[in-house]
Design a protein around this motif. Structure first.
Motif, short mmCIF file in Angstrom:
data_model
loop_
_atom_site.label_atom_id
_atom_site.label_comp_id
_atom_site.label_asym_id
_atom_site.label_seq_id
_atom_site.Cartn_x
_atom_site.Cartn_y
_atom_site.Cartn_z
N ALA A 171 0.84 -1.21 0.00
CA ALA A 171 0.00 0.00 0.00
C ALA A 171 0.87 1.26 0.00
N LEU A 172 1.97 1.21 0.77
CA LEU A 172 2.88 2.35 0.86
C LEU A 172 3.59 2.59 -0.47
N PHE A 173 4.15 1.55 -1.06
CA PHE A 173 4.85 1.70 -2.35
C PHE A 173 3.88 2.13 -3.46
N ARG A 174 2.63 1.60 -3.42
CA ARG A 174 1.64 2.01 -4.44
C ARG A 174 1.31 3.49 -4.31
N PHE A 175 1.19 3.93 -3.07
CA PHE A 175 0.91 5.34 -2.80
C PHE A 175 2.02 6.22 -3.38
N PHE A 176 3.27 5.85 -3.15
CA PHE A 176 4.40 6.63 -3.69
C PHE A 176 4.43 6.55 -5.22
N GLU A 214 1.88 6.19 -7.21
CA GLU A 214 0.79 7.00 -7.79
C GLU A 214 1.05 8.49 -7.67
N GLU A 215 1.88 8.88 -6.72
CA GLU A 215 2.14 10.30 -6.49
C GLU A 215 3.64 10.59 -6.53
N PRO A 216 4.31 10.32 -7.65
CA PRO A 216 5.77 10.49 -7.67
C PRO A 216 6.23 11.92 -7.38
N ASP A 217 5.51 12.92 -7.90
CA ASP A 217 5.91 14.31 -7.67
C ASP A 217 5.83 14.66 -6.19
N LEU A 218 4.69 14.34 -5.58
CA LEU A 218 4.52 14.66 -4.16
C LEU A 218 5.50 13.87 -3.29
N THR A 219 5.78 12.64 -3.69
CA THR A 219 6.76 11.84 -2.95
C THR A 219 8.12 12.53 -2.99
N ARG A 220 8.53 12.98 -4.17
CA ARG A 220 9.81 13.70 -4.29
C ARG A 220 9.80 14.96 -3.42
N ILE A 221 8.73 15.72 -3.51
CA ILE A 221 8.65 16.99 -2.78
C ILE A 221 8.71 16.77 -1.27
N TYR A 224 14.62 2.66 -6.69
CA TYR A 224 13.99 1.72 -7.64
C TYR A 224 12.59 2.11 -8.09
N LEU A 225 11.80 2.74 -7.19
CA LEU A 225 10.41 3.02 -7.56
C LEU A 225 10.32 4.28 -8.40
N LEU A 226 10.92 5.37 -7.93
CA LEU A 226 10.81 6.64 -8.66
C LEU A 226 11.64 6.64 -9.95
N ALA A 247 5.84 -1.38 -7.55
CA ALA A 247 5.45 -1.45 -6.14
C ALA A 247 5.36 -2.90 -5.68
N GLU A 248 4.85 -3.78 -6.53
CA GLU A 248 4.68 -5.21 -6.16
C GLU A 248 6.05 -5.87 -5.96
N GLN A 249 6.98 -5.62 -6.89
CA GLN A 249 8.32 -6.21 -6.76
C GLN A 249 9.00 -5.73 -5.49
N LEU A 250 8.88 -4.43 -5.22
CA LEU A 250 9.53 -3.88 -4.03
C LEU A 250 8.89 -4.39 -2.74
N ALA A 251 7.56 -4.56 -2.77
CA ALA A 251 6.89 -5.10 -1.57
C ALA A 251 7.42 -6.50 -1.27
#
Lengths: 196, 196
Positions: free
Chosen positions: B98-103, B105-112, B168-170, B176-180
């Motif tokens: 859920a955490l990796f999917r959230f990041f 889906e929101e790559p810009d906000l994750t970076r910020i 790896y994600l950004l 997200a599935e592989q990282l989970a």
């Protein structure tokens, strides 16, 4: 007489290196001027240029030894491969302890190289590739879980050591020994109790 | 008519928010001007001030929802406490996914929020304190190794997720599935095969 002169020269050079490490760590490389370094060392601009051709040259000398030692410590996972299972945990703890002690003894250089350098990401990836090679060897030797992606695990291990160093070691909140104990439990067996 | 106007307004506001997220992520908050945002959104300066009082105000609105959701996801460790041992691993994987999917889906906000914000260290520590509370509960419930320092383990877990996300994600190198899958093996059982 020659020996005395040499020692005095070596002393000045060493004072300049120590002062520079402290200034770089506090202000960053770019905001540190040669005049700040000589002032902090209690020496003259002329003596600076007797030992170093530039601020960049000093930086190179300052970080070269640190980085060489860092590669060596990062590669210590290969010491594990030939061991029997019972000795692996102990050796992993020893490797982590050596690493944390190295950072504890060189806090300024640790800050400069690990947390400020522009080439930080490059360094991080090189460390990860060294650790990944060791992990793969230890996977073949039966010490490391077979389902683990060694590349990702290497990145994860470095991230843990990196964060423990900045959060607890450089702040003085924990010693190298305490962190080695915490890090080895976490990295070796994870957080979950295995099913019985 | 009122509804149409509202939708148009909402659309402009949403375009400004999306454009701002992308500009902030690429250039950083300080180097992004209101004129960059309205240009990227294809709107006028006047329309910007219809919805936001300042660049700071927009930033606050942009990151508020993200951060609230982040606290919620960071707190998902409490879902583990009541489970039987057999279900714990599955739930930890679900939480990480859920955490990796959230990041993702929101790559810009994750970076910020995760990698650029000046308050990054503060956020990191708050996340760690939430995770530490969950870990302590799960230690009491018998799911987490008793010898683990929950504060240090929480910092370590966040460091791992943080690094996996940026490395790896950004970068799009893993999903997200592989990282989970990678993260749950690493965090749950560590790198070493237990002694048999």
């Amino acid at each position: 007489m020659t020996n005395d002169k040499l020692s005095k020269g070596e002393l000045s050079r060493s004072r300049l290196l120590t002062a520079a490490a402290s200034e770089f760590a506090a202000k960053g490389f770019h905001r540190t001027r040669v005049s700040d370094i000589v002032k902090a060392a209690g020496l003259t601009q002329a003596s600076f240029y007797q030992y170093f051709d530039s601020k960049e040259g000093l930086y190179q000398q300052l970080t070269d030894t640190f980085v060489t030692k860092l590669w060596e410590l990062a590669d210590s996972g290969q010491k594990v491969t030939a061991l029997t299972k019972a000795d692996v945990f102990r050796q992993v703890r020893e490797n982590l302890l050596a690493l944390f002690r190295f950072f504890q003894e060189e806090p300024d250089l640790t800050r400069i190289v690990l947390y400020q350098a522009e080439e930080g990401e490059e360094l991080h990836r090189k460390l990860a590739s060294i650790v990944a090679v060791n992990l793969r060897q230890n996977q073949t030797a039966g010490h490391v879980h077979v389902e683990l992606s060694v590349e990702v695990a290497a990145e994860a291990m470095i991230a843990v050591v990196d964060r423990m160093t900045s959060r607890y070691l450089l702040t003085g909140e924990r010693t190298a020994e305490q962190l080695a104990d915490d890090a080895v439990s976490f990295l070796a067996y994870g957080i979950l109790q295995a099913n019985e």
